[in-house]
Design a protein around this motif. Structure first.
Motif, PDB file in Angstrom:
ATOM      1  N   LEU A 198       0.764  -1.431  -0.006  1.00  0.00           N
ATOM      2  CA  LEU A 198       0.134   0.090  -0.001  1.00  0.00           C
ATOM      3  C   LEU A 198       1.011   1.258  -0.102  1.00  0.00           C
ATOM      4  CD1 LEU A 198      -2.897   1.260   0.549  1.00  0.00           C
ATOM      5  CD2 LEU A 198      -2.230   1.252   2.785  1.00  0.00           C
ATOM      6  N   GLN A 199       0.446   2.173  -0.928  1.00  0.00           N
ATOM      7  CA  GLN A 199       1.193   3.446  -1.011  1.00  0.00           C
ATOM      8  C   GLN A 199       0.253   4.737  -0.608  1.00  0.00           C
ATOM      9  OE1 GLN A 199       3.305   3.429  -4.972  1.00  0.00           O
ATOM     10  NE2 GLN A 199       5.204   2.956  -3.561  1.00  0.00           N
ATOM     11  N   TRP A 200       0.587   5.633  -0.018  1.00  0.00           N
ATOM     12  CA  TRP A 200      -0.238   6.869   0.358  1.00  0.00           C
ATOM     13  C   TRP A 200       0.225   7.760  -0.814  1.00  0.00           C
ATOM     14  CZ3 TRP A 200      -4.394   5.675   2.867  1.00  0.00           C
ATOM     15  CH2 TRP A 200      -4.306   4.545   3.750  1.00  0.00           C
ATOM     16  N   THR A 201      -0.606   8.077  -1.788  1.00  0.00           N
ATOM     17  CA  THR A 201       0.004   8.964  -2.956  1.00  0.00           C
ATOM     18  C   THR A 201      -0.569  10.142  -3.043  1.00  0.00           C
ATOM     19  OG1 THR A 201      -2.132   7.902  -4.265  1.00  0.00           O
ATOM     20  CG2 THR A 201      -0.037   6.643  -4.383  1.00  0.00           C
ATOM     21  N   GLY A 202      -1.640  10.630  -2.086  1.00  0.00           N
ATOM     22  CA  GLY A 202      -2.269  12.265  -2.272  1.00  0.00           C
ATOM     23  C   GLY A 202      -1.415  13.095  -1.657  1.00  0.00           C
ATOM     24  N   ALA A 203      -1.831  14.287  -1.782  1.00  0.00           N
ATOM     25  CA  ALA A 203      -0.933  15.469  -1.298  1.00  0.00           C
ATOM     26  C   ALA A 203      -0.926  15.384   0.277  1.00  0.00           C
ATOM     27  CB  ALA A 203      -1.621  16.740  -1.800  1.00  0.00           C
ATOM     28  N   GLY A 204      -1.971  14.784   0.833  1.00  0.00           N
ATOM     29  CA  GLY A 204      -2.100  14.888   2.337  1.00  0.00           C
ATOM     30  C   GLY A 204      -1.150  13.630   3.033  1.00  0.00           C
ATOM     31  N   GLY A 205      -0.369  12.823   2.271  1.00  0.00           N
ATOM     32  CA  GLY A 205       0.088  11.640   2.562  1.00  0.00           C
ATOM     33  C   GLY A 205      -0.681  10.853   3.360  1.00  0.00           C
ATOM     34  N   LYS A 206      -0.094  10.166   4.619  1.00  0.00           N
ATOM     35  CA  LYS A 206      -0.747   9.165   5.009  1.00  0.00           C
ATOM     36  C   LYS A 206      -1.934   9.821   5.935  1.00  0.00           C
ATOM     37  CE  LYS A 206       3.161   6.253   6.391  1.00  0.00           C
ATOM     38  NZ  LYS A 206       3.843   5.590   7.528  1.00  0.00           N
ATOM     39  N   PRO A 207      -3.083   9.087   6.314  1.00  0.00           N
ATOM     40  CA  PRO A 207      -4.274   9.645   6.806  1.00  0.00           C
ATOM     41  C   PRO A 207      -4.072   9.897   8.249  1.00  0.00           C
ATOM     42  CG  PRO A 207      -4.618   7.389   6.408  1.00  0.00           C
ATOM     43  CD  PRO A 207      -3.391   7.847   5.754  1.00  0.00           C
ATOM     44  N   SER A 208      -4.713  10.296   8.969  1.00  0.00           N
ATOM     45  CA  SER A 208      -4.720  10.919  10.334  1.00  0.00           C
ATOM     46  C   SER A 208      -5.368   9.312  11.126  1.00  0.00           C
ATOM     47  CB  SER A 208      -5.587  11.828  11.013  1.00  0.00           C
ATOM     48  OG  SER A 208      -5.049  13.073  10.450  1.00  0.00           O
TER      49      SER A 208
END
Length: 132
Positions: free
Chosen positions: A53-63
């Motif tokens: 799994l990779q977090w690809t959005g501008a926000g990075g990893k979720p809270s």
């Protein structure tokens, strides 16, 4: 042969993810944690090992918020969308509704957990065993 990639994210798009297949343990759940995390009587999940799994959005990893001694619930800090659960195993369970293609047959729930917490008026269907 390359592995299938599944993508998705939150309502506002700040949190995005890409997971490589296969999708594991697609299921629905009616435990109280899932009900309160999603605001729904059942949640639909699919699991991926953390390394796929990779977090690809501008926000990075979720809270995250620690919900038990083995797991944290993940959500977008901008829009509040529920993303999934980050377990200590390490496994990430993603909510199927957050995928770009939630109707993908690979994501069809195969079983329902915590049936005893399911409201009696809720009917839950799962894919027949072996159906994809």
């Amino acid at each position: 042969m390359s592995e299938k990639t599944y993508s998705g994210g939150c309502l506002c798009g700040t949190i995005r993810f890409e997971a490589t297949g296969p999708a594991e343990k697609p299921h629905t759940c009616s435990c109280r944690f899932c009900q309160q995390h999603t605001g729904a009587p059942a949640a639909a999940w699919v699991e991926f090992p953390t390394e796929r799994l990779q977090w690809t959005g501008a926000g990075g990893k979720p809270s995250t918020w620690r919900s038990s001694d083995y797991s944290s619930r993940a959500f977008c800090p901008a829009c509040g969308s529920s993303i999934g659960a980050v377990d200590d195993e390490p496994v990430v369970a993603l909510l199927i509704g957050g995928f770009d293609e939630p109707s993908d047959p690979d994501l069809a729930p195969q079983y329902h957990s915590f049936e005893d917490c399911r409201p009696g008026w809720l009917r839950v269907e799962t894919a027949p065993s072996g159906e994809e």
